[in-house]
Design a protein around this motif. Structure first.
Motif, PDB file in Angstrom:
ATOM      1  N   THR A  72       0.741  -1.115   0.165  1.00 17.68           N
ATOM      2  CA  THR A  72      -0.036   0.005   0.176  1.00 17.68           C
ATOM      3  C   THR A  72       0.904   1.421  -0.175  1.00 17.68           C
ATOM      4  OG1 THR A  72      -1.649  -1.167   1.259  1.00 17.68           O
ATOM      5  CG2 THR A  72      -1.792   1.228   1.329  1.00 17.68           C
ATOM      6  N   ARG A  73       2.020   1.185   0.552  1.00 17.25           N
ATOM      7  CA  ARG A  73       2.909   2.396   0.753  1.00 17.25           C
ATOM      8  C   ARG A  73       3.433   2.753  -0.724  1.00 17.25           C
ATOM      9  NH1 ARG A  73       8.431   2.897   0.714  1.00 17.25           N
ATOM     10  NH2 ARG A  73       8.648   0.478   1.063  1.00 17.25           N
ATOM     11  N   GLU A  74       3.710   1.502  -1.199  1.00 15.90           N
ATOM     12  CA  GLU A  74       4.273   1.976  -2.743  1.00 15.90           C
ATOM     13  C   GLU A  74       3.060   2.681  -3.594  1.00 15.90           C
ATOM     14  OE1 GLU A  74       5.260  -1.988  -3.773  1.00 15.90           O
ATOM     15  OE2 GLU A  74       7.457  -1.828  -2.595  1.00 15.90           O
ATOM     16  N   ARG A  75       1.924   1.820  -3.435  1.00 17.12           N
ATOM     17  CA  ARG A  75       0.951   2.188  -4.581  1.00 17.12           C
ATOM     18  C   ARG A  75       0.457   3.824  -4.024  1.00 17.12           C
ATOM     19  NH1 ARG A  75      -1.135  -3.044  -3.083  1.00 17.12           N
ATOM     20  NH2 ARG A  75      -0.614  -4.505  -4.824  1.00 17.12           N
ATOM     21  N   THR A  76       0.604   4.178  -2.794  1.00 15.05           N
ATOM     22  CA  THR A  76      -0.045   5.587  -2.390  1.00 15.05           C
ATOM     23  C   THR A  76       1.005   6.518  -2.779  1.00 15.05           C
ATOM     24  OG1 THR A  76      -0.990   4.421  -0.334  1.00 15.05           O
ATOM     25  CG2 THR A  76      -0.534   6.815  -0.417  1.00 15.05           C
ATOM     26  N   LEU A  77       2.221   6.158  -2.718  1.00 15.01           N
ATOM     27  CA  LEU A  77       3.401   7.197  -2.847  1.00 15.01           C
ATOM     28  C   LEU A  77       3.553   7.284  -4.473  1.00 15.01           C
ATOM     29  CD1 LEU A  77       5.932   7.042  -0.405  1.00 15.01           C
ATOM     30  CD2 LEU A  77       4.317   8.696  -0.635  1.00 15.01           C
ATOM     31  N   LEU A  78       2.960   6.149  -5.078  1.00 13.04           N
ATOM     32  CA  LEU A  78       3.143   6.332  -6.873  1.00 13.04           C
ATOM     33  C   LEU A  78       1.982   6.904  -7.429  1.00 13.04           C
ATOM     34  CD1 LEU A  78       4.176   2.603  -7.623  1.00 13.04           C
ATOM     35  CD2 LEU A  78       5.255   4.679  -8.384  1.00 13.04           C
ATOM     36  N   ILE A  79       0.742   7.028  -6.428  1.00 10.14           N
ATOM     37  CA  ILE A  79      -0.473   7.634  -6.891  1.00 10.14           C
ATOM     38  C   ILE A  79      -0.142   9.128  -6.926  1.00 10.14           C
ATOM     39  CG2 ILE A  79      -2.743   8.209  -6.307  1.00 10.14           C
ATOM     40  CD1 ILE A  79      -2.541   6.286  -8.317  1.00 10.14           C
ATOM     41  N   VAL A  80       0.604   9.670  -5.892  1.00  6.71           N
ATOM     42  CA  VAL A  80       0.970  11.009  -5.676  1.00  6.71           C
ATOM     43  C   VAL A  80       1.883  11.447  -6.818  1.00  6.71           C
ATOM     44  CG1 VAL A  80       2.280  12.646  -4.079  1.00  6.71           C
ATOM     45  CG2 VAL A  80       0.611  10.981  -3.201  1.00  6.71           C
ATOM     46  N   GLY A  81       2.995  10.770  -7.009  1.00  6.93           N
ATOM     47  CA  GLY A  81       3.967  11.133  -8.033  1.00  6.93           C
ATOM     48  C   GLY A  81       3.202  10.984  -9.124  1.00  6.93           C
ATOM     49  N   LEU A  82       2.383  10.189  -9.657  1.00  5.40           N
ATOM     50  CA  LEU A  82       1.692  10.253 -10.911  1.00  5.40           C
ATOM     51  C   LEU A  82       0.781  11.462 -11.182  1.00  5.40           C
ATOM     52  CD1 LEU A  82       0.425   6.535 -11.291  1.00  5.40           C
ATOM     53  CD2 LEU A  82       1.513   7.838 -13.130  1.00  5.40           C
ATOM     54  N   GLY A  83      -0.167  11.987  -9.776  1.00  2.00           N
ATOM     55  CA  GLY A  83      -0.724  13.073  -9.941  1.00  2.00           C
ATOM     56  C   GLY A  83       0.082  14.443 -10.314  1.00  2.00           C
ATOM     57  N   ALA A  84       1.328  14.352  -9.661  1.00  8.28           N
ATOM     58  CA  ALA A  84       2.152  15.596  -9.885  1.00  8.28           C
ATOM     59  C   ALA A  84       2.718  15.554 -11.355  1.00  8.28           C
ATOM     60  CB  ALA A  84       3.179  15.532  -8.718  1.00  8.28           C
ATOM     61  N   SER A  85       3.054  14.354 -11.760  1.00  5.91           N
ATOM     62  CA  SER A  85       3.629  14.182 -12.961  1.00  5.91           C
ATOM     63  C   SER A  85       2.458  14.636 -14.218  1.00  5.91           C
ATOM     64  CB  SER A  85       4.129  12.767 -13.286  1.00  5.91           C
ATOM     65  OG  SER A  85       5.275  12.386 -12.641  1.00  5.91           O
ATOM     66  N   ALA A  86       1.306  14.213 -13.884  1.00  5.06           N
ATOM     67  CA  ALA A  86       0.229  14.559 -14.992  1.00  5.06           C
ATOM     68  C   ALA A  86       0.215  15.982 -15.052  1.00  5.06           C
ATOM     69  CB  ALA A  86      -0.967  13.536 -14.686  1.00  5.06           C
ATOM     70  N   ILE A  87      -0.085  16.601 -13.705  1.00  6.84           N
ATOM     71  CA  ILE A  87      -0.498  17.858 -13.739  1.00  6.84           C
ATOM     72  C   ILE A  87       0.863  18.931 -14.763  1.00  6.84           C
ATOM     73  CG2 ILE A  87      -0.542  19.939 -12.372  1.00  6.84           C
ATOM     74  CD1 ILE A  87      -2.189  18.223 -10.367  1.00  6.84           C
ATOM     75  N   GLY A  88       2.049  18.318 -14.099  1.00  5.85           N
ATOM     76  CA  GLY A  88       3.306  19.083 -14.843  1.00  5.85           C
ATOM     77  C   GLY A  88       3.185  18.610 -16.319  1.00  5.85           C
ATOM     78  N   PHE A  89       2.915  17.776 -16.634  1.00  2.00           N
ATOM     79  CA  PHE A  89       2.745  17.226 -18.105  1.00  2.00           C
ATOM     80  C   PHE A  89       1.721  18.144 -18.736  1.00  2.00           C
ATOM     81  CE2 PHE A  89       0.689  14.683 -21.522  1.00  2.00           C
ATOM     82  CZ  PHE A  89       1.860  14.547 -22.371  1.00  2.00           C
ATOM     83  N   TYR A  90       0.464  18.174 -18.277  1.00  2.54           N
ATOM     84  CA  TYR A  90      -0.497  18.862 -18.911  1.00  2.54           C
ATOM     85  C   TYR A  90      -0.207  20.445 -18.933  1.00  2.54           C
ATOM     86  CZ  TYR A  90      -3.079  14.566 -18.550  1.00  2.54           C
ATOM     87  OH  TYR A  90      -3.461  13.106 -18.610  1.00  2.54           O
ATOM     88  N   LEU A  91       0.353  20.926 -17.730  1.00  2.00           N
ATOM     89  CA  LEU A  91       0.600  22.440 -18.124  1.00  2.00           C
ATOM     90  C   LEU A  91       1.747  22.689 -19.113  1.00  2.00           C
ATOM     91  CD1 LEU A  91       0.331  23.450 -14.239  1.00  2.00           C
ATOM     92  CD2 LEU A  91      -1.405  24.016 -16.251  1.00  2.00           C
ATOM     93  N   GLY A  92       2.852  21.704 -18.984  1.00  2.00           N
ATOM     94  CA  GLY A  92       3.844  21.895 -19.862  1.00  2.00           C
ATOM     95  C   GLY A  92       3.455  21.918 -21.379  1.00  2.00           C
ATOM     96  N   VAL A  93       2.543  20.934 -21.633  1.00  2.00           N
ATOM     97  CA  VAL A  93       2.070  20.803 -22.912  1.00  2.00           C
ATOM     98  C   VAL A  93       1.002  22.127 -23.127  1.00  2.00           C
ATOM     99  CG1 VAL A  93       0.033  19.503 -24.527  1.00  2.00           C
ATOM    100  CG2 VAL A  93       1.863  18.336 -22.938  1.00  2.00           C
ATOM    101  N   ALA A  94       0.175  22.601 -22.503  1.00  2.00           N
ATOM    102  CA  ALA A  94      -0.213  23.805 -22.543  1.00  2.00           C
ATOM    103  C   ALA A  94       0.534  24.875 -22.524  1.00  2.00           C
ATOM    104  CB  ALA A  94      -1.380  24.214 -21.470  1.00  2.00           C
ATOM    105  N   HIS A  95       1.515  25.020 -22.268  1.00  2.00           N
ATOM    106  CA  HIS A  95       2.603  26.058 -22.575  1.00  2.00           C
ATOM    107  C   HIS A  95       3.445  26.039 -23.662  1.00  2.00           C
ATOM    108  CE1 HIS A  95       2.775  26.904 -17.865  1.00  2.00           C
ATOM    109  NE2 HIS A  95       1.597  27.768 -18.399  1.00  2.00           N
ATOM    110  N   GLY A  96       3.668  24.930 -24.305  1.00  2.00           N
ATOM    111  CA  GLY A  96       4.121  24.966 -25.518  1.00  2.00           C
ATOM    112  C   GLY A  96       4.762  23.284 -26.144  1.00  2.00           C
ATOM    113  N   GLY A  97       4.021  22.382 -25.298  1.00  2.00           N
ATOM    114  CA  GLY A  97       4.285  21.018 -25.843  1.00  2.00           C
ATOM    115  C   GLY A  97       5.949  20.493 -25.562  1.00  2.00           C
ATOM    116  N   LEU A  98       5.928  19.313 -26.002  1.00  2.00           N
ATOM    117  CA  LEU A  98       7.141  18.469 -26.034  1.00  2.00           C
ATOM    118  C   LEU A  98       8.115  18.910 -26.772  1.00  2.00           C
ATOM    119  CD1 LEU A  98       5.478  14.894 -25.786  1.00  2.00           C
ATOM    120  CD2 LEU A  98       6.496  16.168 -24.113  1.00  2.00           C
TER     121      LEU A  98
END
Length: 104
Positions: A72-98
């Motif tokens: 559960t510890r691994e899954r919980t912290l992976l979800i936190v990292g996934l959420g932060a990665s997704a928000i950063g990815f989406y904002l990065g794509v909105a600002h100019g993309g890959l």
């Protein structure tokens, strides 16, 4: 009565099974670091390449980490990292993309 007693770990969110999981822990740390990097750099418009690529790699490592996680510890912290990665990815794509500004 000869009964075995077990420690109460069911109530703890960060309980482990007592076994080492080096691959899962490594993926968890990499996902958290990439998520933090993507989230922080997403706040700056000119750093969209870093935030979008860090977010994309963080999403992929987090997804694979979720696939092979065992506690559960691994899954919980992976979800936190996934959420932060997704928000950063989406904002990065909105600002100019890959490839924004690199490929015309």
């Amino acid at each position: 009565m000869a009964q075995t007693t077990r420690p109460k770990t069911a109530g703890s969110l960060f309980a482990t099974d007592g076994k080492p999981h080096p691959l899962q822990d490594s993926l968890m740390v990499v996902t958290l670091v990439l998520g933090a990097l993507a989230l922080v750099t997403a706040g700056f418009h000119h750093l969209h390449l870093i935030s979008s690529w860090a977010g994309l790699v963080g999403i992929l490592t987090g997804a694979y980490g979720q696939f092979i996680s065992e506690t559960t510890r691994e899954r919980t912290l992976l979800i936190v990292g996934l959420g932060a990665s997704a928000i950063g990815f989406y904002l990065g794509v909105a600002h100019g993309g890959l490839f924004g500004g690199v490929i015309s």
